[in-house]
Design a protein around this motif. Structure first.
Motif, mmCIF file in Angstrom:
data_model
loop_
_atom_site.group_PDB
_atom_site.id
_atom_site.type_symbol
_atom_site.label_atom_id
_atom_site.label_comp_id
_atom_site.label_asym_id
_atom_site.label_seq_id
_atom_site.Cartn_x
_atom_site.Cartn_y
_atom_site.Cartn_z
ATOM 1 N N LEU A 237 0.852 -1.181 0.000
ATOM 2 C CA LEU A 237 0.000 0.000 0.000
ATOM 3 C C LEU A 237 0.894 1.240 0.000
ATOM 4 O O LEU A 237 1.787 1.372 0.831
ATOM 5 C CB LEU A 237 -0.913 -0.001 1.224
ATOM 6 C CG LEU A 237 -2.071 -0.983 1.166
ATOM 7 C CD1 LEU A 237 -2.777 -1.068 2.516
ATOM 8 C CD2 LEU A 237 -3.066 -0.587 0.090
ATOM 9 N N GLN A 238 0.643 2.125 -0.956
ATOM 10 C CA GLN A 238 1.470 3.317 -1.137
ATOM 11 C C GLN A 238 0.652 4.574 -0.899
ATOM 12 O O GLN A 238 -0.524 4.638 -1.266
ATOM 13 C CB GLN A 238 2.022 3.360 -2.563
ATOM 14 C CG GLN A 238 2.857 2.169 -2.955
ATOM 15 C CD GLN A 238 4.163 2.112 -2.204
ATOM 16 O OE1 GLN A 238 4.844 3.118 -2.054
ATOM 17 N NE2 GLN A 238 4.507 0.937 -1.707
ATOM 18 N N LEU A 239 1.298 5.582 -0.320
ATOM 19 C CA LEU A 239 0.676 6.873 -0.079
ATOM 20 C C LEU A 239 1.440 7.944 -0.848
ATOM 21 O O LEU A 239 2.645 8.103 -0.669
ATOM 22 C CB LEU A 239 0.681 7.206 1.408
ATOM 23 C CG LEU A 239 0.176 8.600 1.802
ATOM 24 C CD1 LEU A 239 -1.293 8.767 1.432
ATOM 25 C CD2 LEU A 239 0.390 8.843 3.282
ATOM 26 N N ASP A 240 0.739 8.658 -1.713
ATOM 27 C CA ASP A 240 1.265 9.854 -2.367
ATOM 28 C C ASP A 240 0.486 11.025 -1.787
ATOM 29 O O ASP A 240 -0.740 10.947 -1.649
ATOM 30 C CB ASP A 240 1.056 9.802 -3.879
ATOM 31 C CG ASP A 240 1.934 8.767 -4.559
ATOM 32 O OD1 ASP A 240 3.072 8.555 -4.100
ATOM 33 O OD2 ASP A 240 1.475 8.165 -5.542
ATOM 34 N N TRP A 241 1.176 12.101 -1.464
ATOM 35 C CA TRP A 241 0.469 13.212 -0.838
ATOM 36 C C TRP A 241 0.959 14.552 -1.375
ATOM 37 O O TRP A 241 2.049 14.669 -1.912
ATOM 38 C CB TRP A 241 0.607 13.153 0.675
ATOM 39 C CG TRP A 241 2.000 13.453 1.172
ATOM 40 C CD1 TRP A 241 3.064 12.601 1.185
ATOM 41 C CD2 TRP A 241 2.463 14.692 1.696
ATOM 42 N NE1 TRP A 241 4.156 13.233 1.691
ATOM 43 C CE2 TRP A 241 3.826 14.519 2.015
ATOM 44 C CE3 TRP A 241 1.866 15.922 1.930
ATOM 45 C CZ2 TRP A 241 4.590 15.537 2.561
ATOM 46 C CZ3 TRP A 241 2.633 16.942 2.483
ATOM 47 C CH2 TRP A 241 3.978 16.736 2.791
ATOM 48 N N SER A 242 0.092 15.560 -1.208
ATOM 49 C CA SER A 242 0.446 16.937 -1.540
ATOM 50 C C SER A 242 -0.254 17.869 -0.553
ATOM 51 O O SER A 242 -1.279 17.521 0.030
ATOM 52 C CB SER A 242 0.043 17.272 -2.984
ATOM 53 O OG SER A 242 -1.360 17.224 -3.126
ATOM 54 N N ASN A 243 0.323 19.040 -0.410
ATOM 55 C CA ASN A 243 -0.215 20.039 0.505
ATOM 56 C C ASN A 243 -0.592 21.276 -0.304
ATOM 57 O O ASN A 243 0.276 21.967 -0.817
ATOM 58 C CB ASN A 243 0.823 20.384 1.573
ATOM 59 C CG ASN A 243 0.277 21.326 2.622
ATOM 60 O OD1 ASN A 243 -0.918 21.565 2.707
ATOM 61 N ND2 ASN A 243 1.165 21.871 3.434
ATOM 62 N N GLU A 244 -1.888 21.526 -0.423
ATOM 63 C CA GLU A 244 -2.364 22.663 -1.205
ATOM 64 C C GLU A 244 -2.935 23.774 -0.322
ATOM 65 O O GLU A 244 -3.662 24.625 -0.802
ATOM 66 C CB GLU A 244 -3.410 22.190 -2.217
ATOM 67 C CG GLU A 244 -2.823 21.248 -3.249
ATOM 68 C CD GLU A 244 -3.814 20.817 -4.305
ATOM 69 O OE1 GLU A 244 -4.959 21.321 -4.313
ATOM 70 O OE2 GLU A 244 -3.439 19.962 -5.127
ATOM 71 N N GLN A 245 -2.603 23.741 0.962
ATOM 72 C CA GLN A 245 -3.045 24.799 1.870
ATOM 73 C C GLN A 245 -1.810 25.407 2.542
ATOM 74 O O GLN A 245 -0.755 24.780 2.588
ATOM 75 C CB GLN A 245 -4.044 24.265 2.906
ATOM 76 C CG GLN A 245 -3.551 23.111 3.757
ATOM 77 C CD GLN A 245 -2.744 23.552 4.961
ATOM 78 O OE1 GLN A 245 -3.119 24.494 5.649
ATOM 79 N NE2 GLN A 245 -1.619 22.889 5.203
ATOM 80 N N THR A 246 -1.959 26.632 3.050
ATOM 81 C CA THR A 246 -0.802 27.327 3.624
ATOM 82 C C THR A 246 -0.990 27.713 5.092
ATOM 83 O O THR A 246 -0.093 28.289 5.685
ATOM 84 C CB THR A 246 -0.510 28.608 2.822
ATOM 85 O OG1 THR A 246 -1.674 29.452 2.829
ATOM 86 C CG2 THR A 246 -0.118 28.274 1.388
ATOM 87 N N LYS A 247 -2.113 27.374 5.688
ATOM 88 C CA LYS A 247 -2.394 27.809 7.056
ATOM 89 C C LYS A 247 -1.697 26.968 8.117
ATOM 90 O O LYS A 247 -1.418 27.443 9.208
ATOM 91 C CB LYS A 247 -3.903 27.820 7.313
ATOM 92 C CG LYS A 247 -4.619 28.840 6.454
ATOM 93 C CD LYS A 247 -6.103 28.844 6.678
ATOM 94 C CE LYS A 247 -6.734 29.859 5.733
ATOM 95 N NZ LYS A 247 -8.156 29.948 5.860
ATOM 96 N N PHE A 248 -1.417 25.707 7.790
ATOM 97 C CA PHE A 248 -0.829 24.792 8.758
ATOM 98 C C PHE A 248 0.322 24.018 8.127
ATOM 99 O O PHE A 248 0.200 23.538 6.998
ATOM 100 C CB PHE A 248 -1.880 23.791 9.272
ATOM 101 C CG PHE A 248 -3.052 24.441 9.938
ATOM 102 C CD1 PHE A 248 -3.012 24.803 11.274
ATOM 103 C CD2 PHE A 248 -4.209 24.715 9.215
ATOM 104 C CE1 PHE A 248 -4.093 25.425 11.883
ATOM 105 C CE2 PHE A 248 -5.296 25.328 9.807
ATOM 106 C CZ PHE A 248 -5.235 25.685 11.154
#
Length: 165
Positions: free
Chosen positions: A3-14
């Protein structure tokens, strides 16, 4: 493959600490083990209330922000569009066959809920991630019985990972 997790962060508050990503990978592994799943890929996007509000309105016709949305790739529901992919060669694997789907979490909403429930933001994001994963593999909470089943599964995974309340 596992099981693989790819992630991205499209917010800047936290800020999203790297240790949280490791914890989410652990939660994915534990939830997969609990469900007898050894392979697949999950894409996770961290967003804010404004972006998740738009997604919720566009895809669910609910005009308000929510905490988590799941978009299953393997869903065979009648309301979903069929995805047709032709493999040009039998030697080439289907690139979407292992995709379980996308999870979108509003970190802003998760923060609000963590304060309301009196636990850490890390625990709330973990809870929402496991919740989203269960949706990707076919669980739902349309009635009290199915909601109780999902909640029990979520809590069991979180406890194994040391994220109990």
């Amino acid at each position: 493959m596992s099981l693989q997790l790819d992630w991205s962060n499209e917010q800047t508050k936290f800020e999203i600490p790297e240790q949280w990503i490791g914890r989410l990978q652990e939660l994915l592994r534990l939830a997969g083990e609990a469900e007898g799943m050894e392979e697949g890929e999950v894409t996770l996007t961290f967003t804010d209330n404004e972006q998740i509000h738009q997604l919720n309105r566009d895809y669910r016709s609910i005009d308000r922000p929510t905490d988590v949305l799941s978009f299953a790739m393997q869903d065979d529901g009648t309301d979903e569009l069929d995805i047709i992919f032709e493999v040009e060669s039998e030697d080439e694997p289907d690139p979407i066959s292992g995709m379980l789907g996308d999870i979108v979490i509003s970190v802003e909403k998760a923060k609000e809920q963590s304060e309301d429930y009196g636990h850490s933001l890390e625990r709330e994001i973990g809870f929402l991630f496991v919740h989203g994963f269960l949706h990707l593999i076919g669980y739902d909470h349309q009635d009290e019985e199915s909601e109780a089943e999902m909640t029990a599964k979520q809590e069991a995974v979180l406890q194994k990972a040391g994220l109990s309340r």
